[in-house]
Scaffold this motif. Structure first.
Motif, PDB file in Angstrom:
ATOM      1  N   ASP A  24      45.197  55.908  63.380  1.00  0.00           N
ATOM      2  CA  ASP A  24      44.335  54.757  63.107  1.00  0.00           C
ATOM      3  C   ASP A  24      43.044  55.146  62.384  1.00  0.00           C
ATOM      4  OD1 ASP A  24      46.176  53.219  64.412  1.00  0.00           O
ATOM      5  OD2 ASP A  24      45.038  53.048  66.271  1.00  0.00           O
ATOM      6  N   GLY A  25      42.782  56.455  62.245  1.00  0.00           N
ATOM      7  CA  GLY A  25      41.517  56.884  61.655  1.00  0.00           C
ATOM      8  C   GLY A  25      41.676  58.152  60.844  1.00  0.00           C
ATOM      9  N   ILE A  26      40.596  58.912  60.749  1.00  0.00           N
ATOM     10  CA  ILE A  26      40.585  60.222  60.095  1.00  0.00           C
ATOM     11  C   ILE A  26      40.990  61.264  61.140  1.00  0.00           C
ATOM     12  CG2 ILE A  26      39.065  61.947  59.029  1.00  0.00           C
ATOM     13  CD1 ILE A  26      37.389  59.559  57.974  1.00  0.00           C
ATOM     14  N   VAL A  27      41.689  62.303  60.701  1.00  0.00           N
ATOM     15  CA  VAL A  27      42.116  63.353  61.636  1.00  0.00           C
ATOM     16  C   VAL A  27      41.308  64.616  61.372  1.00  0.00           C
ATOM     17  CG1 VAL A  27      44.041  64.689  62.534  1.00  0.00           C
ATOM     18  CG2 VAL A  27      44.426  62.365  61.704  1.00  0.00           C
ATOM     19  N   ARG A  28      40.310  64.860  62.226  1.00  0.00           N
ATOM     20  CA  ARG A  28      39.494  66.077  62.151  1.00  0.00           C
ATOM     21  C   ARG A  28      39.869  67.059  63.263  1.00  0.00           C
ATOM     22  NH1 ARG A  28      33.774  63.028  60.987  1.00  0.00           N
ATOM     23  NH2 ARG A  28      34.084  62.731  58.759  1.00  0.00           N
ATOM     24  N   SER A  29      40.555  66.568  64.251  1.00  0.00           N
ATOM     25  CA  SER A  29      41.010  67.365  65.392  1.00  0.00           C
ATOM     26  C   SER A  29      42.178  68.252  64.946  1.00  0.00           C
ATOM     27  CB  SER A  29      41.463  66.395  66.490  1.00  0.00           C
ATOM     28  OG  SER A  29      42.124  67.030  67.526  1.00  0.00           O
ATOM     29  N   THR A  30      42.095  69.540  65.240  1.00  0.00           N
ATOM     30  CA  THR A  30      43.198  70.452  64.920  1.00  0.00           C
ATOM     31  C   THR A  30      44.321  70.239  65.927  1.00  0.00           C
ATOM     32  OG1 THR A  30      41.650  72.085  64.057  1.00  0.00           O
ATOM     33  CG2 THR A  30      43.847  72.874  64.632  1.00  0.00           C
ATOM     34  N   PRO A  31      45.555  70.009  65.470  1.00  0.00           N
ATOM     35  CA  PRO A  31      46.654  69.757  66.403  1.00  0.00           C
ATOM     36  C   PRO A  31      46.976  70.969  67.286  1.00  0.00           C
ATOM     37  CG  PRO A  31      47.238  69.062  64.173  1.00  0.00           C
ATOM     38  CD  PRO A  31      45.979  69.856  64.073  1.00  0.00           C
ATOM     39  N   ALA A  32      47.455  70.689  68.487  1.00  0.00           N
ATOM     40  CA  ALA A  32      48.011  71.706  69.385  1.00  0.00           C
ATOM     41  C   ALA A  32      49.493  71.408  69.543  1.00  0.00           C
ATOM     42  CB  ALA A  32      47.310  71.666  70.739  1.00  0.00           C
ATOM     43  N   ILE A  33      50.301  72.447  69.680  1.00  0.00           N
ATOM     44  CA  ILE A  33      51.753  72.275  69.780  1.00  0.00           C
ATOM     45  C   ILE A  33      52.270  72.980  71.025  1.00  0.00           C
ATOM     46  CG2 ILE A  33      53.981  72.663  68.652  1.00  0.00           C
ATOM     47  CD1 ILE A  33      52.477  72.746  65.981  1.00  0.00           C
ATOM     48  N   SER A  34      53.145  72.294  71.765  1.00  0.00           N
ATOM     49  CA  SER A  34      53.780  72.885  72.939  1.00  0.00           C
ATOM     50  C   SER A  34      55.148  72.253  73.142  1.00  0.00           C
ATOM     51  CB  SER A  34      52.921  72.655  74.183  1.00  0.00           C
ATOM     52  OG  SER A  34      53.571  73.122  75.346  1.00  0.00           O
ATOM     53  N   ASN A  35      56.175  73.094  73.250  1.00  0.00           N
ATOM     54  CA  ASN A  35      57.536  72.630  73.538  1.00  0.00           C
ATOM     55  C   ASN A  35      57.989  71.498  72.623  1.00  0.00           C
ATOM     56  OD1 ASN A  35      57.806  74.484  75.687  1.00  0.00           O
ATOM     57  ND2 ASN A  35      56.746  73.077  77.058  1.00  0.00           N
ATOM     58  N   GLY A  36      57.729  71.645  71.320  1.00  0.00           N
ATOM     59  CA  GLY A  36      58.201  70.663  70.359  1.00  0.00           C
ATOM     60  C   GLY A  36      57.400  69.386  70.292  1.00  0.00           C
ATOM     61  N   VAL A  37      56.206  69.371  70.903  1.00  0.00           N
ATOM     62  CA  VAL A  37      55.345  68.190  70.857  1.00  0.00           C
ATOM     63  C   VAL A  37      54.003  68.574  70.227  1.00  0.00           C
ATOM     64  CG1 VAL A  37      54.230  66.352  72.188  1.00  0.00           C
ATOM     65  CG2 VAL A  37      56.443  67.264  72.927  1.00  0.00           C
ATOM     66  N   VAL A  38      53.535  67.723  69.308  1.00  0.00           N
ATOM     67  CA  VAL A  38      52.249  67.909  68.639  1.00  0.00           C
ATOM     68  C   VAL A  38      51.240  66.964  69.277  1.00  0.00           C
ATOM     69  CG1 VAL A  38      51.012  67.742  66.440  1.00  0.00           C
ATOM     70  CG2 VAL A  38      53.425  68.434  66.469  1.00  0.00           C
ATOM     71  N   TYR A  39      50.084  67.494  69.691  1.00  0.00           N
ATOM     72  CA  TYR A  39      49.021  66.700  70.297  1.00  0.00           C
ATOM     73  C   TYR A  39      47.812  66.729  69.369  1.00  0.00           C
ATOM     74  CZ  TYR A  39      51.911  67.455  74.435  1.00  0.00           C
ATOM     75  OH  TYR A  39      52.959  67.512  75.315  1.00  0.00           O
ATOM     76  N   VAL A  40      47.267  65.539  69.035  1.00  0.00           N
ATOM     77  CA  VAL A  40      46.152  65.483  68.095  1.00  0.00           C
ATOM     78  C   VAL A  40      45.359  64.197  68.305  1.00  0.00           C
ATOM     79  CG1 VAL A  40      47.495  64.371  66.246  1.00  0.00           C
ATOM     80  CG2 VAL A  40      45.545  65.853  65.651  1.00  0.00           C
ATOM     81  N   GLY A  41      44.056  64.270  68.036  1.00  0.00           N
ATOM     82  CA  GLY A  41      43.194  63.101  68.152  1.00  0.00           C
ATOM     83  C   GLY A  41      42.779  62.567  66.790  1.00  0.00           C
ATOM     84  N   ASP A  42      42.232  61.333  66.787  1.00  0.00           N
ATOM     85  CA  ASP A  42      41.706  60.765  65.544  1.00  0.00           C
ATOM     86  C   ASP A  42      40.305  60.197  65.782  1.00  0.00           C
ATOM     87  OD1 ASP A  42      41.969  58.227  66.695  1.00  0.00           O
ATOM     88  OD2 ASP A  42      43.546  57.560  65.346  1.00  0.00           O
ATOM     89  N   THR A  43      39.675  59.742  64.700  1.00  0.00           N
ATOM     90  CA  THR A  43      38.301  59.254  64.796  1.00  0.00           C
ATOM     91  C   THR A  43      38.190  57.849  65.373  1.00  0.00           C
ATOM     92  OG1 THR A  43      38.409  58.542  62.484  1.00  0.00           O
ATOM     93  CG2 THR A  43      37.429  60.712  62.920  1.00  0.00           C
ATOM     94  N   GLU A  44      39.306  57.229  65.703  1.00  0.00           N
ATOM     95  CA  GLU A  44      39.293  55.925  66.349  1.00  0.00           C
ATOM     96  C   GLU A  44      39.500  56.018  67.862  1.00  0.00           C
ATOM     97  OE1 GLU A  44      38.482  52.932  64.887  1.00  0.00           O
ATOM     98  OE2 GLU A  44      37.900  54.321  63.303  1.00  0.00           O
ATOM     99  N   GLY A  45      39.449  57.240  68.400  1.00  0.00           N
ATOM    100  CA  GLY A  45      39.531  57.406  69.846  1.00  0.00           C
ATOM    101  C   GLY A  45      40.923  57.407  70.416  1.00  0.00           C
ATOM    102  N   ASN A  46      41.896  57.826  69.611  1.00  0.00           N
ATOM    103  CA  ASN A  46      43.278  57.934  70.075  1.00  0.00           C
ATOM    104  C   ASN A  46      43.686  59.396  70.198  1.00  0.00           C
ATOM    105  OD1 ASN A  46      44.091  55.013  69.798  1.00  0.00           O
ATOM    106  ND2 ASN A  46      43.563  55.441  67.671  1.00  0.00           N
ATOM    107  N   LEU A  47      44.416  59.704  71.253  1.00  0.00           N
ATOM    108  CA  LEU A  47      45.083  60.996  71.393  1.00  0.00           C
ATOM    109  C   LEU A  47      46.579  60.720  71.310  1.00  0.00           C
ATOM    110  CD1 LEU A  47      45.109  64.062  72.115  1.00  0.00           C
ATOM    111  CD2 LEU A  47      45.181  63.353  74.522  1.00  0.00           C
ATOM    112  N   PHE A  48      47.241  61.378  70.350  1.00  0.00           N
ATOM    113  CA  PHE A  48      48.663  61.146  70.118  1.00  0.00           C
ATOM    114  C   PHE A  48      49.500  62.335  70.564  1.00  0.00           C
ATOM    115  CE2 PHE A  48      46.502  58.612  66.883  1.00  0.00           C
ATOM    116  CZ  PHE A  48      47.144  57.399  66.989  1.00  0.00           C
ATOM    117  N   ALA A  49      50.692  62.034  71.070  1.00  0.00           N
ATOM    118  CA  ALA A  49      51.751  63.030  71.255  1.00  0.00           C
ATOM    119  C   ALA A  49      52.856  62.653  70.279  1.00  0.00           C
ATOM    120  CB  ALA A  49      52.273  63.015  72.688  1.00  0.00           C
ATOM    121  N   ILE A  50      53.209  63.600  69.404  1.00  0.00           N
ATOM    122  CA  ILE A  50      54.159  63.341  68.327  1.00  0.00           C
ATOM    123  C   ILE A  50      55.302  64.346  68.425  1.00  0.00           C
ATOM    124  CG2 ILE A  50      54.413  63.169  65.810  1.00  0.00           C
ATOM    125  CD1 ILE A  50      51.242  63.048  65.759  1.00  0.00           C
ATOM    126  N   ASP A  51      56.526  63.874  68.244  1.00  0.00           N
ATOM    127  CA  ASP A  51      57.676  64.778  68.234  1.00  0.00           C
ATOM    128  C   ASP A  51      57.573  65.693  67.004  1.00  0.00           C
ATOM    129  OD1 ASP A  51      60.575  65.490  67.275  1.00  0.00           O
ATOM    130  OD2 ASP A  51      60.769  64.969  69.394  1.00  0.00           O
TER     131      ASP A  51
END
Length: 196
Positions: A24-51
């Protein structure tokens, strides 16, 4: 992550895009990866888990800042700038809304949040054992929290803001501050050992 609001998965050999995920915003957060899942935040206050393989959203967690109006405050209280850190079943992430969060990495449900009273949590935390370490902006302190409860273990007051991320070496914590000091603190007690 990118200023265009996408998280990109690139082919390492060719540089071609495997997939891209729209936040929903700009991605300045560096993603973290564990067990095939990518975790990352955005400037709109969302934390995502992505396959990691398909680029599809698994879950989304909205920090308290997600619903805030930045214009009301005159500064950013929505963004996640810090990078997520994974420990056990938790994703640890700070926000400009003044909270540090522990979120269940499998479900996206909040486990705990620590209130820094509007002081930004921009640092990527460091974790060792049951201790989580972070700096803060306007609060001018370094804090150790319990990984399982989010309760304070110790707090070390500084002269200025702490935007840098701490590192742990043995039982010592190193972290830099805006007053130009690199602090060395005792991991268990927060006592200053040295400063440069």
């Amino acid at each position: 992550g990118s200023k265009d609001g996408f998280v990109y998965n690139l082919n390492e050999a060719t540089g071609r895009i495997n997939w891209k995920f729209k936040t929903d915003g700009i991605v300045r957060s560096t993603p973290a990866i564990s067990n095939g899942v990518v975790y990352v935040g955005d400037t709109e206050g969302n934390l995502f888990a992505i396959d990691q393989h398909s680029g599809k959203q698994i879950w989304r967690f909205e920090i308290a800042g997600h619903s805030l109006n930045n214009e009301k405050f005159g500064f950013d209280r929505r963004a996640i700038i810090a990078s997520p850190v994974l420990k056990e079943n938790k994703v640890i992430i700070g926000g400009r809304d003044g909270y540090l969060y522990a979120v269940d990495k499998n479900t996206g449900k909040q486990i705990w949040r620590a209130n820094f009273e509007i002081s930004w949590v921009l640092s990527t935390v460091a974790v060792k054992g049951y201790i989580v370490l972070t700096g803060t902006s306007d609060g001018h302190f370094i804090q150790a929290l319990n990984l399982n409860t989010g309760k304070q273990i110790w707090k070390y007051k500084t002269i200025n803001a702490i935007w840098s991320s701490p590192i742990i070496d043995g039982n010592k914590v190193y972290i830099g501050s805006h007053e130009g000091v690199l602090y060395c603190l005792d991991l268990k007690t927060g006592t200053e050992i040295d400063g440069f």
